[in-house]
Design an enzyme around this catalytic site. Structure first.
Site, short mmCIF file in Angstrom:
data_model
loop_
_atom_site.label_atom_id
_atom_site.label_comp_id
_atom_site.label_asym_id
_atom_site.label_seq_id
_atom_site.Cartn_x
_atom_site.Cartn_y
_atom_site.Cartn_z
N CYS A 1 -44.96 13.40 -10.19
CA CYS A 1 -44.77 13.70 -11.39
C CYS A 1 -44.74 12.53 -12.36
CB CYS A 1 -43.59 14.61 -11.45
SG CYS A 1 -43.07 15.35 -13.08
N CYS B 1 -50.70 14.08 -16.11
CA CYS B 1 -50.00 14.99 -15.56
C CYS B 1 -50.51 15.51 -14.23
CB CYS B 1 -49.71 16.09 -16.61
SG CYS B 1 -48.73 17.54 -15.91
N SER C 1 -42.22 18.76 -10.47
CA SER C 1 -41.39 19.66 -11.39
C SER C 1 -42.03 21.28 -10.89
CB SER C 1 -41.72 19.65 -12.85
OG SER C 1 -43.02 19.60 -13.06
N GLU D 1 -48.48 26.90 -13.62
CA GLU D 1 -47.46 27.36 -12.76
C GLU D 1 -47.56 28.92 -12.65
OE1 GLU D 1 -44.36 25.96 -11.36
OE2 GLU D 1 -45.42 24.05 -11.54
N1 DGL Z 1 -46.50 17.62 -12.99
C1 DGL Z 1 -45.66 17.12 -14.05
C2 DGL Z 1 -46.10 15.60 -14.46
O1 DGL Z 1 -46.98 14.97 -13.86
C3 DGL Z 1 -45.44 18.20 -14.85
C4 DGL Z 1 -44.35 18.02 -16.15
C5 DGL Z 1 -43.72 19.23 -16.51
O2 DGL Z 1 -43.29 19.83 -15.68
O3 DGL Z 1 -43.77 19.40 -17.81
O4 DGL Z 1 -45.94 15.19 -15.65
#
Ligand code: DGL
Length: 264
Positions: A74, A184, A12, A152
Site C-alpha cells: 500500500c 496506489c 488497506s 473496493e
Molecule cells: N492500496 C492503497 C494505496 O496503495 C489504497 C489507499 C487507500 O486505502 O486509500 O495507496
C-alpha cells in the site's frame, strides 16, 4: 527466523493483491499471507496517525502468523508509516512507493503524471523522493479521489467509474504527459479503463514487479528464501466481503488462493 515462515503482506484492502500476484509469480515456493483491511479502507483520506496505528495493527497480526518479512502493499501506508514500522520492529519491511524515478528517466518530454491518494501525495516521504529524482521533470499530481471505494466494491466497469476517470485524467491530457505513474496499489485493476481515456502515446507504470524483485533480493540477502519445492496456495484474510477478492483474482475459476473472512 525460519526460511519456511511466510511472507506477510497487507493493504488497506483488495488493491495490494496486484502486488501479491507479482510476488507469487516470482516466488512460487514461498508461503504468503495477505491481509486486506477493507473494513478500514480507504486509508488515503485518513490522518497520518490513523494510518500508522492501522499499519501497526496489521503488522502485529502478520507477526503473530510468523511473518519473516512484511510487504507493505500500500503506497499510502508505506509513505506514511514505514519509518515508524522500521523503527519499532526488527522484521524487514518492503515498501511500495510511486515509480517516479523510472518514469522521469524514460519520459521524452519531461512531463509525467502521478495518480495517487491524498495521503501519499501529501506525505513527507513522497515529497522527499520526488524532489531528489526529478529535478528537470514537471510532475502533474492528481488525487484519485473516489477510486478506491469503487474498486473496493468491485465496481470496475460502471459508468460511474468511467465518468470519474474522465474527470480525474483530464489534467494529464491537458498537460500532455507521456508517462503516468500509478501511485496506489488498487489502480492496476483499472489500467484498461485508464488506457481507453488517455492518448495512445502515454505509458503507464506501476510498482508491482519492482516490489516483488526487491522482496526476493532482501530474502536472498538474509538467507531467508524458502527451500521448499512444493507450492502452497497463498492465504488471504479480509475483514469485509470475500466476493470482491474472489472477483479480482478470478479465484472461482483459477482456485489459486485461499480466501477467508476474519473479524479483525
Ligand atoms: N492500496 C492503497 C494505496 O496503495 C489504497 C489507499 C487507500 O486505502 O486509500 O495507496
Amino acid at each position: 527466523m525460519q526460511k519456511d515462515n511466510p511472507i506477510g503482506m497487507f493493504d488497506s484492502g483488495v488493491g495490494g493483491t496486484s502486488i501479491l500476484k507479482e510476488v507469487y509469480k516470482l516466488l512460487p515456493n514461498e508461503k504468503i499471507i495477505y491481509l486486506a483491511d477493507s473494513k478500514n479502507a480507504p486509508y488515503g483520506s485518513r490522518s497520518q496517525q490513523e494510518i500508522i496505528d492501522l499499519s501497526i495493527k496489521n503488522t502485529e497480526f502478520l507477526l503473530e502468523k510468523g511473518a519473516k518479512i512484511i510487504v507493505v502493499a500500500c503506497n499510502t501506508a508505506t509513505t506514511n508509516a514505514i519509518k515508524v514500522l522500521r523503527a519499532n520492529y526488527t522484521v524487514p519491511f518492503i515498501g511500495i512507493e510511486p515509480a517516479i524515478k523510472p518514469a522521469a528517466l524514460k519520459s521524452t518530454n519531461n512531463i509525467i503524471g502521478i495518480l495517487a491518494t491524498k495521503g501519499t501525495l501529501s506525505s513527507e516521504l513522497f515529497s522527499e523522493t520526488s524532489k531528489v529524482f526529478v529535478q528537470n521533470t514537471k510532475i502533474i499530481e492528481v488525487v484519485g479521489e473516489g477510486l478506491v471505494p469503487l474498486i473496493e466494491n468491485g465496481d470496475l466497469h460502471s459508468q460511474k467509474m468511467i465518468s470519474l476517470l474522465e474527470k480525474l485524467l483530464k489534467p494529464f491530457i491537458e498537460n500532455q504527459i507521456d508517462y503516468l505513474v500509478l501511485g496506489c496499489s488498487h489502480y492496476p485493476y483499472i489500467i484498461p479503463q485508464i488506457k481507453r481515456i488517455l492518448p495512445d502515446n502515454v505509458s503507464i507504470i506501476d510498482s508491482g514487479e519492482a516490489v516483488a524483485k526487491q522482496t526476493k533480493a532482501v530474502l536472498e540477502s538474509k538467507n531467508l528464501l524458502s527451500d521448499h519445492s512444493l507450492t502452497e496456495k497463498p492465504t488471504l484474510y479480509t475483514n469485509k466481503d470475500i466476493e470482491v477478492l474472489e472477483l479480482l483474482l478470478d479465484n472461482k475459476n483459477l482456485q489459486k488462493y485461499r480466501i477467508s473472512y476474519l473479524d479483525f
